[in-house]
Design a protein around this motif. Structure first.
Motif, PDB file in Angstrom:
ATOM      1  N   MET A   1       0.847  -1.175   0.000  1.00 61.97           N
ATOM      2  CA  MET A   1       0.000   0.000   0.000  1.00 61.97           C
ATOM      3  C   MET A   1       0.891   1.235   0.000  1.00 61.97           C
ATOM      4  O   MET A   1       1.851   1.314   0.741  1.00 61.97           O
ATOM      5  N   ASN A   2       0.510   2.174  -0.830  1.00 63.44           N
ATOM      6  CA  ASN A   2       1.261   3.417  -0.926  1.00 63.44           C
ATOM      7  C   ASN A   2       0.309   4.565  -0.618  1.00 63.44           C
ATOM      8  O   ASN A   2      -0.743   4.695  -1.239  1.00 63.44           O
ATOM      9  N   ILE A   3       0.666   5.396   0.343  1.00 64.74           N
ATOM     10  CA  ILE A   3      -0.182   6.510   0.753  1.00 64.74           C
ATOM     11  C   ILE A   3       0.622   7.798   0.644  1.00 64.74           C
ATOM     12  O   ILE A   3       1.758   7.862   1.100  1.00 64.74           O
ATOM     13  N   SER A   4       0.006   8.813   0.059  1.00 64.95           N
ATOM     14  CA  SER A   4       0.659  10.115  -0.058  1.00 64.95           C
ATOM     15  C   SER A   4       0.020  11.097   0.915  1.00 64.95           C
ATOM     16  O   SER A   4      -1.199  11.099   1.103  1.00 64.95           O
ATOM     17  N   PHE A   5       0.845  11.930   1.533  1.00 71.11           N
ATOM     18  CA  PHE A   5       0.379  12.951   2.456  1.00 71.11           C
ATOM     19  C   PHE A   5       0.856  14.311   1.981  1.00 71.11           C
ATOM     20  O   PHE A   5       1.883  14.432   1.317  1.00 71.11           O
ATOM     21  N   THR A   6       0.112  15.337   2.360  1.00 64.07           N
ATOM     22  CA  THR A   6       0.576  16.690   2.085  1.00 64.07           C
ATOM     23  C   THR A   6       1.732  16.993   3.038  1.00 64.07           C
ATOM     24  O   THR A   6       1.941  16.289   4.034  1.00 64.07           O
ATOM     25  N   LYS A   7       2.450  18.039   2.752  1.00 62.55           N
ATOM     26  CA  LYS A   7       3.555  18.447   3.625  1.00 62.55           C
ATOM     27  C   LYS A   7       3.041  18.747   5.037  1.00 62.55           C
ATOM     28  O   LYS A   7       3.656  18.346   6.035  1.00 62.55           O
ATOM     29  N   LYS A   8       1.905  19.427   5.117  1.00 62.57           N
ATOM     30  CA  LYS A   8       1.323  19.771   6.418  1.00 62.57           C
ATOM     31  C   LYS A   8       0.956  18.503   7.195  1.00 62.57           C
ATOM     32  O   LYS A   8       1.185  18.421   8.406  1.00 62.57           O
ATOM     33  N   GLN A   9       0.394  17.506   6.514  1.00 63.98           N
ATOM     34  CA  GLN A   9       0.049  16.249   7.176  1.00 63.98           C
ATOM     35  C   GLN A   9       1.299  15.516   7.656  1.00 63.98           C
ATOM     36  O   GLN A   9       1.327  14.983   8.773  1.00 63.98           O
ATOM     37  N   GLU A  10       2.334  15.510   6.830  1.00 67.01           N
ATOM     38  CA  GLU A  10       3.595  14.873   7.223  1.00 67.01           C
ATOM     39  C   GLU A  10       4.181  15.550   8.462  1.00 67.01           C
ATOM     40  O   GLU A  10       4.658  14.875   9.378  1.00 67.01           O
ATOM     41  N   GLU A  11       4.129  16.866   8.483  1.00 70.33           N
ATOM     42  CA  GLU A  11       4.637  17.603   9.644  1.00 70.33           C
ATOM     43  C   GLU A  11       3.847  17.258  10.891  1.00 70.33           C
ATOM     44  O   GLU A  11       4.414  17.070  11.970  1.00 70.33           O
ATOM     45  N   TYR A  12       2.531  17.167  10.760  1.00 68.73           N
ATOM     46  CA  TYR A  12       1.692  16.815  11.900  1.00 68.73           C
ATOM     47  C   TYR A  12       2.054  15.421  12.422  1.00 68.73           C
ATOM     48  O   TYR A  12       2.215  15.226  13.628  1.00 68.73           O
ATOM     49  N   ILE A  13       2.180  14.465  11.526  1.00 71.78           N
ATOM     50  CA  ILE A  13       2.538  13.095  11.923  1.00 71.78           C
ATOM     51  C   ILE A  13       3.892  13.092  12.620  1.00 71.78           C
ATOM     52  O   ILE A  13       4.055  12.496  13.696  1.00 71.78           O
ATOM     53  N   ASN A  14       4.857  13.765  12.031  1.00 74.12           N
ATOM     54  CA  ASN A  14       6.194  13.828  12.634  1.00 74.12           C
ATOM     55  C   ASN A  14       6.163  14.502  14.006  1.00 74.12           C
ATOM     56  O   ASN A  14       6.858  14.069  14.937  1.00 74.12           O
ATOM     57  N   ASP A  15       5.369  15.545  14.138  1.00 77.01           N
ATOM     58  CA  ASP A  15       5.242  16.241  15.425  1.00 77.01           C
ATOM     59  C   ASP A  15       4.650  15.318  16.493  1.00 77.01           C
ATOM     60  O   ASP A  15       5.061  15.357  17.653  1.00 77.01           O
ATOM     61  N   GLN A  16       3.687  14.512  16.105  1.00 72.28           N
ATOM     62  CA  GLN A  16       3.072  13.576  17.056  1.00 72.28           C
ATOM     63  C   GLN A  16       4.086  12.542  17.547  1.00 72.28           C
ATOM     64  O   GLN A  16       4.135  12.222  18.733  1.00 72.28           O
ATOM     65  N   VAL A  17       4.902  12.038  16.631  1.00 73.42           N
ATOM     66  CA  VAL A  17       5.944  11.079  17.014  1.00 73.42           C
ATOM     67  C   VAL A  17       6.981  11.772  17.897  1.00 73.42           C
ATOM     68  O   VAL A  17       7.394  11.240  18.930  1.00 73.42           O
ATOM     69  N   ALA A  18       7.370  12.982  17.513  1.00 80.85           N
ATOM     70  CA  ALA A  18       8.375  13.729  18.280  1.00 80.85           C
ATOM     71  C   ALA A  18       7.891  14.056  19.690  1.00 80.85           C
ATOM     72  O   ALA A  18       8.696  14.155  20.616  1.00 80.85           O
ATOM     73  N   SER A  19       6.581  14.172  19.868  1.00 83.27           N
ATOM     74  CA  SER A  19       6.036  14.489  21.194  1.00 83.27           C
ATOM     75  C   SER A  19       6.194  13.322  22.161  1.00 83.27           C
ATOM     76  O   SER A  19       6.056  13.504  23.371  1.00 83.27           O
ATOM     77  N   GLY A  20       6.457  12.150  21.628  1.00 83.45           N
ATOM     78  CA  GLY A  20       6.614  10.973  22.467  1.00 83.45           C
ATOM     79  C   GLY A  20       5.323  10.208  22.705  1.00 83.45           C
ATOM     80  O   GLY A  20       5.319   9.153  23.329  1.00 83.45           O
ATOM     81  N   GLU A  21       4.212  10.758  22.222  1.00 82.14           N
ATOM     82  CA  GLU A  21       2.923  10.081  22.410  1.00 82.14           C
ATOM     83  C   GLU A  21       2.822   8.823  21.549  1.00 82.14           C
ATOM     84  O   GLU A  21       2.124   7.875  21.910  1.00 82.14           O
ATOM     85  N   TYR A  22       3.507   8.830  20.426  1.00 85.82           N
ATOM     86  CA  TYR A  22       3.517   7.685  19.510  1.00 85.82           C
ATOM     87  C   TYR A  22       4.962   7.268  19.258  1.00 85.82           C
ATOM     88  O   TYR A  22       5.856   8.106  19.244  1.00 85.82           O
ATOM     89  N   GLN A  23       5.154   5.980  19.011  1.00 77.33           N
ATOM     90  CA  GLN A  23       6.504   5.485  18.759  1.00 77.33           C
ATOM     91  C   GLN A  23       6.926   5.632  17.303  1.00 77.33           C
ATOM     92  O   GLN A  23       8.114   5.726  17.012  1.00 77.33           O
ATOM     93  N   ASN A  24       5.937   5.646  16.396  1.00 71.28           N
ATOM     94  CA  ASN A  24       6.278   5.761  14.972  1.00 71.28           C
ATOM     95  C   ASN A  24       5.080   6.295  14.184  1.00 71.28           C
ATOM     96  O   ASN A  24       3.980   6.439  14.731  1.00 71.28           O
TER      97      ASN A  24
END
Length: 74
Positions: A1-24
């Motif tokens: 499966m291949n999923i594309s995200f906008t830059k803003k969505q990618e930043e949000y996902i990365n921010d969530q991981v960086a917050s420590g709430e998610y592992q990946n």
């Protein structure tokens, strides 16, 4: 499966991981999909309740055009 995200969505996902709430990233997406399912089910339940209220409620003397016009003026 291949999923594309906008830059803003990618930043949000990365921010969530960086917050420590998610592992990946996958955990963020799985949680988002779970919450989407809950939200969608609630919207459908709410719409069904409103439809039932309309079917079970009193008949209106207004035409469909009058009803639509009254909702546009809100």
């Amino acid at each position: 499966m291949n999923i594309s995200f906008t830059k803003k969505q990618e930043e949000y996902i990365n921010d969530q991981v960086a917050s420590g709430e998610y592992q990946n990233n996958s955990e963020v997406i799985r949680d988002a999909l779970r919450l989407h399912g809950i939200y969608r089910d609630k919207v459908i339940r709410d719409l069904r309740k409103e439809i039932e209220k309309g079917w079970d409620g009193p008949d209106s003397n207004l035409s469909m055009s009058q009803i639509i016009a009254s909702k546009k003026s809100l």
